[in-house]
Design an enzyme around this catalytic site. Structure first.
Site, short mmCIF file in Angstrom:
data_model
loop_
_atom_site.label_atom_id
_atom_site.label_comp_id
_atom_site.label_asym_id
_atom_site.label_seq_id
_atom_site.Cartn_x
_atom_site.Cartn_y
_atom_site.Cartn_z
N ILE A 95 -37.28 -18.50 -11.11
CA ILE A 95 -35.99 -17.31 -10.78
C ILE A 95 -35.09 -18.48 -10.19
CG2 ILE A 95 -34.72 -15.24 -10.41
CD1 ILE A 95 -37.34 -13.94 -10.68
N SER A 153 -15.46 -2.00 -17.50
CA SER A 153 -17.25 -1.09 -17.33
C SER A 153 -17.01 -0.72 -15.85
CB SER A 153 -18.43 -2.33 -16.69
OG SER A 153 -18.59 -3.14 -17.61
N SER A 180 -17.96 2.08 -11.90
CA SER A 180 -19.31 1.64 -11.45
C SER A 180 -19.88 3.33 -11.55
CB SER A 180 -18.79 1.53 -9.53
OG SER A 180 -17.91 1.90 -9.48
N HIS A 182 -17.05 -9.79 -11.70
CA HIS A 182 -15.31 -8.84 -12.17
C HIS A 182 -15.14 -10.20 -13.46
CE1 HIS A 182 -14.28 -5.93 -9.11
NE2 HIS A 182 -14.88 -7.07 -7.87
N CYS A 238 -15.71 -6.01 -16.32
CA CYS A 238 -14.72 -5.61 -17.39
C CYS A 238 -15.21 -6.71 -18.46
CB CYS A 238 -13.53 -5.62 -16.16
SG CYS A 238 -14.10 -4.64 -15.04
N ASP A 250 -41.59 -16.37 -8.12
CA ASP A 250 -40.01 -17.05 -7.76
C ASP A 250 -39.08 -18.48 -8.12
OD1 ASP A 250 -40.43 -14.91 -4.38
OD2 ASP A 250 -38.58 -14.84 -6.52
N ASP A 275 -31.47 -18.53 -4.02
CA ASP A 275 -31.48 -20.44 -3.96
C ASP A 275 -30.46 -20.87 -4.18
OD1 ASP A 275 -33.86 -19.42 -6.95
OD2 ASP A 275 -34.37 -20.30 -4.88
#
Lengths: 550, 395
Positions: free
Chosen positions: B82, B232, B234, B164, B206, B79, B120
């Site tokens: 990351i 793209s 779903s 998006h 997308c 973690d 975070d």
């Protein structure tokens, strides 16, 4: 009537023309500069020319066998300043070591700044003692030896100070002893011996290449060059004891005492390289994640990444001591050939080291579980300090043949090893600072929308001054001031580069700029421009007309 | 007590380690060099996972990011390495029929939120500015360590973005955008300061391929879920939760990652084949011209896992044994603790007082602007209609 009306309209026309001209004048002469000035971003001036000159520093590394010219960054400029490193070496001649007239003619390469002198009386006495260690004890004067300098004592060929077949000796405190030769033609041999000793104790091409490794495009893959920690202002060292089986082992370790007795002297010796903070922890039920088997080792292991204390922004070095579970004791590490490793430890570059501590099997017979285990801190600290040395990049130098290397000091670190580290670090810091400043200048030049505040500019000036000072000090051979200046250069340049105000979110592509300004300026500009055009056409026509009439 | 055991073959764990033994024959040395040439030169791994959407109907973006987070953690990145940026408004959303969960498979098979998620940057902290600050390192000095990307020149970084997007931009939290030029400039600044060794950029939006068109810094490999002009799509609508749970590209990438364990030798070429047009409807794209190594030789675990090179320590320093001071420390541990007064919490909420409170008398305030305005409007209309001469009858 009509004439008066005509002259009235003429007057109107003239007034109209004048008005239009004044509008245009105000808009262009006053408005445009005002708009430009009020919409420009504040950019404090930066020393771009000095930065580009730093860019062209070349480090000349002359090896005895081959010459390689490494450039710190891309463009080599012909008449550039050269980064010179000089190591001050003092050669002290005793009687009968070398023929008198040859004493000043020893050949040297230009990296070493040579100074010759005759041995003083007390030195002669010390060097005629029976043992080299006793001689050292007498000769050792810590205040007189500047950091980075070396003193080489030449003794006579038949002196009994060194054992019979040993030609030279490197001491722990920046001194060395070399046997001289009385023969006339022996200058080259002696010169070479001295150079080898001096290179072993200070700088070689490898050390410099390793320090500059990140900035050289080739040679990225050698594991030696990836191992040392990057230069930083401070380091945090964490010692952890992992006890996965507290039901069987009740482990105690006197970490405070060990740190005080063994680690702190070592870190004090290294204190010139940075600030160190040490902490320790004990983790219970923490697994190393390995499943031991009886098969000989292949070359992969699995290791759980342990969480270190995340409180500091300095690089962290973790040292783990793992006491294996009862079911898996004793646990040994095998190397590729299948033999057990003597230290039972391994380390990972830029992370730390792990040692496996096997409990003495005799303890189990005496009492029932959990057995009390008292960790032998000397054995543990020997390994951890060795790993710490390796992680810092302090490796065994290439000693010349027939040379006796003295045993280590009580702190575990010889003074000239620290000097080697500082030389490498200074060069690395200079390279880092130069790259940072150059990329900052490039970035600010490319993105013209970034605001450059005054304190950023002052940091840049300070960094440039520090780089120049460090380069000068390195050329003069003053190691400690060069190192301090190089550290200051790195801190200032990093602070300037990573200043939070240098964010280029003011990115406006050209079409967005047009979209913002056109609705504001177009309605105002169109009438002015059209009237200007009309005025110009009319005056043009009126100039032409008189010609026709005449 | 078992017989002496040898540390040998690998087993399930969190990270892989390669063991090097110094020395060896000349042939072994040449082999080593050849191996080393194809290996990445990194010593640590970082991951920056960004979900740029908020609101309930963008559930799938959060599920995407959290699933990648789980995989990356499983393969060994801790973690502390990351940086997770999420709007984090799904698990406790009022519309979530199963609070404190975020599912990534329909029929609620897999809860990716769990109880050990470390977000975070959450909620309104996920902005373009913060994202760029994380990447370039220009964070304010008060930023905690967990919010910084402390990578160095030997770090391999994985950057995953979802949300998006459009042709050349990515929408952040429905209020701002990041353009592909800004992203490329940010990567160039990272390169100038040597903040990465190699970078893998994955984007699932997308027209995702437009985001990596403008990269110009070396050592970057990029993957996108769709080309310019394509959307793209779903993947899994869940009737119980009422939203789509995952995007197709990320779903198939995660299926692919399920097969990976820290020791696997799968390379990037296989990752490029994930989610062909028949499954994904959009055409995934990738860009490797800036990357120096051949993708065939790049292991998945170079970016998704945490590999550490390890060397055996062969030397020790000899220390002199100082006099042991063990006994006294033992005695200290056996000291009896003195009894202290029992502690209790201060009275934080005087419930009794609140329950039995009498209603406070309210102060009188003159009528506010609305009332005044309404009455003055009525009065004006009246006088306009009927004339000002009625004034003297009123006042």
């Amino acid at each position: 009537m009509a004439a008066a009306g005509a002259s009235a309209t003429d007057l109107e026309l003239v007034r109209g023309k004048r008005a239009a001209l004044f509008f245009a004048a105000v808009a262009i002469l006053l408005g445009l500069p005002l708009w430009w000035k009020t919409t420009e971003t504040y950019r404090a001036p930066l020393p771009y020319s000095q930065i580009s000159r730093l860019n062209a520093l070349q480090v000349r590394l002359e090896g005895a066998a081959h010459r390689k010219v490494h450039t710190l960054l891309k463009a080599p400029m012909p008449s550039s300043a050269q980064l010179r490193l000089t190591v001050p070496v003092t050669v002290v001649f005793t009687r009968d070591s070398v023929p008198l007239d040859d004493q000043l003619k020893l050949p040297f390469t230009c990296r070493f700044q040579k100074a010759y002198r005759r041995a003083l009386d007390h030195e002669e006495e010390a060097l005629s003692l029976g043992n080299v260690h006793e001689a050292e004890a007498v000769l050792f004067e810590p205040e007189k030896q500047a950091e980075g300098s070396l003193t080489v004592y030449m003794i006579s060929e038949h002196s009994s100070l060194l054992p019979q077949d040993v030609m030279s000796y490197i001491g722990p405190e920046r001194t060395a002893v070399v046997r001289g030769i009385m023969h006339r033609e022996a200058l080259n041999i002696i010169g070479r011996r001295i150079i080898q000793i001096a290179q072993a104790m200070s700088l070689t091409e490898d050390v410099l290449a390793a320090a500059l490794a990140d900035h050289l495009p080739e040679d990225k893959w050698s594991s030696d060059k990836r191992r040392p920690l990057k230069s930083s202002l401070g380091y945090e060292i964490t010692f952890s004891l992992l006890n996965p089986d507290p039901k069987s082992h009740d482990v105690h370790w006197d970490i405070e005492g060990a740190v005080q007795r063994y680690v702190q002297p070592f870190l004090n010796a290294l204190s010139a390289a940075g600030n160190f903070s040490v902490d320790s922890q004990i983790l219970y039920y923490a697994m190393l994640g390995v499943n031991p088997r009886f098969d000989p080792a292949s070359s992969s292991y699995y290791l759980a990444m342990h969480r270190s204390s995340a409180a500091s922004l300095y690089p962290v070095l973790n040292f783990l001591l793992y006491v294996p579970e009862l079911a898996h004791s004793p646990l040994y590490i095998q190397d590729k050939d299948g033999a057990p490793v003597a230290t039972n430890a391994f380390h990972s570059p830029r992370w730390g080291g792990i040692m496996i501590y096997n409990v003495d099997p005799k303890i189990y017979n005496a009492s029932d579980l959990p057995v009390k285990v008292e960790v032998d801190m000397v054995q543990v600290m020997e390994v951890f300090l060795a790993q710490l040395k390796l992680l810092f990049g302090i490796t065994q130098p290439q000693v010349p043949p027939k040379c006796l290397l003295s045993g280590p000091k009580s702190e575990g670190l010889m003074t000239w090893e620290l000097d080697r580290l500082l030389w490498a670090r200074s060069v690395e810091n200079l390279a880092t600072a130069t790259t940072t400043l150059t990329s900052l200048a490039q970035l600010l030049g490319k993105i013209s929308n970034i605001v450059i505040k005054d304190d950023v500019a002052s940091e840049v000036y300070r960094a440039v001054a520090a780089v120049q000072k460090a380069a000068e000090e390195l050329a003069l051979g003053h190691l400690s001031s060069a190192f301090v200046a190089s550290q200051e250069a790195v801190t200032s340049s990093e602070r300037a580069f990573f200043d939070p105000s240098l964010l280029h979110l003011l990115y406006f592509p050209d079409d967005q700029k047009f979209a913002i300004y056109i609705p504001l300026f177009l309605p105002m500009a169109v009438p002015i421009l059209l009237s200007l055009v009309k005025i110009f056409l009319e005056t043009h026509k009126s100039w032409k007309k008189p010609e026709k009439v005449d | 007590m078992a017989a002496p055991c040898w540390l040998a073959l690998p087993v399930a764990a969190l990270a892989a380690v390669m063991l090097w033994s110094p020395g060896g024959s000349a042939a072994g040395h040449i082999e080593d060099q050849a191996e080393q040439f194809f290996r990445s030169g990194h010593t640590n791994n970082w991951a920056v996972l960004v979900c740029t959407s908020r609101f309930w109907f963008n559930y799938r973006h959060v599920a995407n990011t959290l699933s990648v987070y789980r995989s990356v953690k499983r393969l060994g990145i801790p973690d502390s390495h990351i940086v997770l940026m999420l709007a984090d408004d799904m698990a406790c959303n009022a519309r979530n029929p199963k609070p404190a969960t975020v599912f990534s498979h329909k029929n609620m098979e897999l809860n990716v939120y769990g109880d050990d998620v470390e977000v975070d940057y959450r909620s309104y902290e996920v902005t373009v500015e913060n994202f760029l600050r994380v990447l370039t390192g220009r964070v304010p000095p008060s930023t905690p360590r967990s919010k910084r990307l402390l990578s160095d020149d030997r770090s391999n970084i994985l950057i995953y973005m979802t949300g998006h997007g459009g042709n050349g931009f990515l929408k952040f939290q429905d209020s701002e955008e990041i353009t592909n030029i800004e992203l490329a400039d940010a990567f160039e600044q990272m390169w100038q300061k040597r903040r990465y060794n190699e970078l893998l950029f994955i984007i699932d939006t997308c027209q995702g391929a437009s985001m990596y068109e403008r990269f110009y810094s070396p050592n970057i490999m990029a993957l996108a879920s769709s080309q310019v002009g394509e959307d793209s799509l779903s993947h899994q609508p869940d009737p119980a939760i009422g939203v789509h749970l995952m995007d197709r590209y990320t779903f198939y990438v995660l299926e692919f990652l399920e097969e990976i364990n820290p020791a696997s030798q799968t390379n990037m070429k296989d990752l490029f084949q994930v989610c062909p047009k028949s499954l994904c409807v959009s055409t995934p794209g990738h860009r490797t011209d800036l990357f120096q190594r051949d993708p065939k030789h790049v292991l998945i675990t170079d970016f998704f896992g945490s590999v550490r090179k390890v060397e055996i320590t062969t030397e020790t320093i000899s220390l002199q044994q100082a006099s042991p001071v063990v006994e006294s420390s033992n005695e200290e541990h056996e000291m009896v603790e003195e009894p202290i007064d029992p502690l209790k919490y201060a009275e934080q909420l005087p419930v009794a007082q609140i329950i039995h409170q009498k209603p406070k008398p309210k102060d009188w305030h003159p009528p506010g602007g609305f009332i005044l305005g309404l009455w003055s409007l009525i009065v004006m209309v009246f006088f306009k209609t009927y004339g000002i001469k009625h004034m003297k009858f009123i006042f």
